[in-house]
Design an enzyme around this catalytic site. Structure first.
Site, PDB file in Angstrom:
ATOM      1  N   GLY A  10      98.123  23.563 -50.784  1.00  0.00           N
ATOM      2  CA  GLY A  10      99.087  22.626 -51.337  1.00  0.00           C
ATOM      3  C   GLY A  10     100.328  23.324 -51.869  1.00  0.00           C
ATOM      4  N   LEU A  12     101.660  23.531 -55.035  1.00  0.00           N
ATOM      5  CA  LEU A  12     101.543  24.315 -56.263  1.00  0.00           C
ATOM      6  C   LEU A  12     100.600  25.501 -56.099  1.00  0.00           C
ATOM      7  CD1 LEU A  12     102.252  24.777 -59.195  1.00  0.00           C
ATOM      8  CD2 LEU A  12     100.450  23.147 -59.837  1.00  0.00           C
ATOM      9  N   ALA A  60      93.372  18.663 -55.632  1.00  0.00           N
ATOM     10  CA  ALA A  60      93.199  17.283 -56.087  1.00  0.00           C
ATOM     11  C   ALA A  60      93.363  16.325 -54.915  1.00  0.00           C
ATOM     12  CB  ALA A  60      94.217  16.940 -57.171  1.00  0.00           C
ATOM     13  N   THR A  62      95.400  13.455 -53.961  1.00  0.00           N
ATOM     14  CA  THR A  62      96.688  12.972 -54.474  1.00  0.00           C
ATOM     15  C   THR A  62      97.284  11.822 -53.667  1.00  0.00           C
ATOM     16  OG1 THR A  62      97.856  14.675 -53.211  1.00  0.00           O
ATOM     17  CG2 THR A  62      97.263  15.217 -55.487  1.00  0.00           C
ATOM     18  N   TYR A 125      94.054   6.631 -58.931  1.00  0.00           N
ATOM     19  CA  TYR A 125      94.362   8.064 -58.909  1.00  0.00           C
ATOM     20  C   TYR A 125      94.526   8.592 -60.334  1.00  0.00           C
ATOM     21  CZ  TYR A 125      97.378  12.174 -58.876  1.00  0.00           C
ATOM     22  OH  TYR A 125      97.930  13.405 -59.148  1.00  0.00           O
ATOM     23  N   TRP A 150     106.240  14.869 -60.131  1.00  0.00           N
ATOM     24  CA  TRP A 150     107.292  14.874 -59.112  1.00  0.00           C
ATOM     25  C   TRP A 150     107.535  16.274 -58.512  1.00  0.00           C
ATOM     26  CZ3 TRP A 150     111.954  11.216 -60.491  1.00  0.00           C
ATOM     27  CH2 TRP A 150     111.478   9.975 -60.921  1.00  0.00           C
TER      28      TRP A 150
END
Length: 284
Positions: A10, A12, A60, A62, A125, A150
């Site tokens: 992902g 991050l 996660a 998401t 979520y 965001w």
């Protein structure tokens, strides 16, 4: 320092691993192909084998809209997997950091939410991420819970990339203008998380780039900085219905970061500028 990072594929997780390597840390980034986080015994065995000094749990579910219809999968990833990883962290005495979200709040009002505000998610979520927070708090004595919002980064899809792609074929776009938050560059966020994990300053934090805007203001700034001549029309959330309701106020107060001696992130406009440079370099 040996650091295990989930969600490496992902936005991050990818940048957290990159940042940790710059510090000379032994970084273990894992994605879905490496380990199924929803299988308790596999998680326990994997973490026991690696024996990390710290775990940064970025993985996660998401897909906010899909979560409303696929609650079981969402819960398995955001709650059960978090429990398994946190339990393994406790057994191996690893520091644990759980990445959460602005969606734990209901988005009411206009003032920025502080860490001590009681979460009240309006979608599944957000509920699953809040339940993940509670699991961490109940299982561990010391932990980091970091709520973000965001995000945009070099690895994966995000709002900035979507806007730039649409700009290739359109000269006018309608973007929601009544939802407010802080665009957050994962490169900046990763530096903060790596700094944080080296400390004993445990607790719940909000971490985003500085400043607030609406989605349509974000879009306008993207086109301005990218020199794209696109007309952005502001519309309401009601004019752009989605399966899951989005919080209209995703402003998060970062005062606790400052109080604990952590350096605030860049203003979001400056972060966007750096990101667009990184995107250009990636294309080359």
């Amino acid at each position: 320092m040996k650091v295990l990072v989930t969600g490496y594929n992902g936005q991050l997780g990818y940048d957290v691993v990159r940042e940790g390597l710059k510090h000379g840390f032994n970084m273990h980034g894992i994605g879905r192909k490496d380990l199924d986080l929803t299988v308790e015994e596999d998680v326990k065995k994997y973490i026991k084998n690696i024996k990390p000094d710290a775990i940064i749990h970025c993985a996660a579910y998401t897909a906010v809209d899909n979560a409303e219809d696929d609650k079981e999968t969402c819960r398995n990833v955001n709650v059960k997997a978090t429990k398994y990883i946190a339990t393994a962290a406790k057994e191996t005495k690893a520091k644990f950091m759980y990445i959460s979200t602005d969606y734990v709040f209901d988005g009411a009002g206009e003032r920025p939410f502080v860490e001590t505000d009681k979460p009240s998610p309006i979608g599944y979520y957000g509920l699953s991420k809040y339940e993940g927070e509670k699991v961490v708090e109940q299982l561990l004595e010391n932990w980091f819970i970091v709520r973000i919002s965001w995000v945009f980064g070099i690895n994966g899809n995000n709002f900035v990339k979507t806007m730039l792609r649409l700009a290739e074929s359109r000269n006018e776009l309608s973007v929601v203008g009544d939802q407010f938050g802080s665009p957050t560059y994962t490169f900046d966020l990763a530096r903060l998380l790596i700094d944080m994990i080296q400390t004993e300053k445990f607790g719940t934090y909000h971490a985003t780039n500085e400043g607030y805007c609406s989605w349509d203001e974000f879009a306008k700034e993207i086109f301005k900085q990218a020199n794209k001549r696109i007309t952005v029309n502001s519309i309401t959330s009601e004019q752009y219905p989605t399966r899951a309701i989005r919080p209209k106020n995703s402003r998060l107060s970062k005062q606790k970061l400052i109080d604990n001696g952590f350096k605030p992130l860049l203003e979001w406009q400056d972060a966007l500028k750096q990101y667009l440079i990184e995107l250009t370099q990636e294309v080359k």
